[in-house]
Write a protein that holds these residues in place. Sequence first.
Motif, PDB file in Angstrom:
ATOM      1  N   PRO A   9       0.843  -1.200   0.000  1.00 46.50           N
ATOM      2  CA  PRO A   9       0.000   0.000   0.000  1.00 46.50           C
ATOM      3  C   PRO A   9       0.877   1.249   0.000  1.00 46.50           C
ATOM      4  O   PRO A   9       2.048   1.199   0.367  1.00 46.50           O
ATOM      5  N   ASP A  10       0.300   2.360  -0.375  1.00 46.98           N
ATOM      6  CA  ASP A  10       1.028   3.620  -0.427  1.00 46.98           C
ATOM      7  C   ASP A  10       1.581   4.026   0.933  1.00 46.98           C
ATOM      8  O   ASP A  10       2.607   4.670   1.025  1.00 46.98           O
ATOM      9  N   TRP A  38       6.555  11.170   5.858  1.00 48.52           N
ATOM     10  CA  TRP A  38       6.270  10.112   4.887  1.00 48.52           C
ATOM     11  C   TRP A  38       6.116  10.627   3.452  1.00 48.52           C
ATOM     12  O   TRP A  38       6.684  10.074   2.527  1.00 48.52           O
ATOM     13  N   VAL A  39       5.352  11.682   3.272  1.00 47.87           N
ATOM     14  CA  VAL A  39       5.096  12.185   1.906  1.00 47.87           C
ATOM     15  C   VAL A  39       6.349  12.789   1.262  1.00 47.87           C
ATOM     16  O   VAL A  39       6.379  12.959   0.045  1.00 47.87           O
ATOM     17  N   GLN A  43      11.421   6.663  -2.260  1.00 47.38           N
ATOM     18  CA  GLN A  43      10.915   5.294  -2.221  1.00 47.38           C
ATOM     19  C   GLN A  43      11.865   4.378  -1.446  1.00 47.38           C
ATOM     20  O   GLN A  43      11.432   3.497  -0.715  1.00 47.38           O
ATOM     21  N   ASP A  44      13.162   4.602  -1.565  1.00 45.66           N
ATOM     22  CA  ASP A  44      14.143   3.814  -0.825  1.00 45.66           C
ATOM     23  C   ASP A  44      13.975   3.997   0.683  1.00 45.66           C
ATOM     24  O   ASP A  44      14.025   3.023   1.441  1.00 45.66           O
ATOM     25  N   GLU A  45      13.756   5.229   1.118  1.00 44.58           N
ATOM     26  CA  GLU A  45      13.530   5.495   2.544  1.00 44.58           C
ATOM     27  C   GLU A  45      12.253   4.807   3.021  1.00 44.58           C
ATOM     28  O   GLU A  45      12.227   4.213   4.105  1.00 44.58           O
ATOM     29  N   LYS A  46      11.198   4.890   2.220  1.00 42.14           N
ATOM     30  CA  LYS A  46       9.942   4.230   2.579  1.00 42.14           C
ATOM     31  C   LYS A  46      10.122   2.719   2.659  1.00 42.14           C
ATOM     32  O   LYS A  46       9.611   2.074   3.583  1.00 42.14           O
ATOM     33  N   ASP A  47      10.865   2.149   1.720  1.00 41.08           N
ATOM     34  CA  ASP A  47      11.101   0.703   1.726  1.00 41.08           C
ATOM     35  C   ASP A  47      11.838   0.266   2.991  1.00 41.08           C
ATOM     36  O   ASP A  47      11.529  -0.780   3.571  1.00 41.08           O
TER      37      ASP A  47
END
Length: 62
Positions: A9-10, A38-39, A43-47
């Motif tokens: 999910p986002d 978060w926003v 993408q690497d940090e979120k992963d």
Amino acid sequence: MITNKKIRPDTPCVAVCSTTFDEVCRGCGRTVAEVADWVFMSQDEKDKVWDRILAQGFPRRN
């Protein structure tokens, strides 16, 4: 290039937000700073956050 990353999910938010006694949400497992940023994360940090919270048994729905 196509990768075999799992589709996630986002956001790990499960609408069970609580940081009453510490800096970690009891619903998604993110820190207050991670939720706020978060926003703006790559993408690497979120992963990396996803990998950590999944390893810790988050997100929790109850």
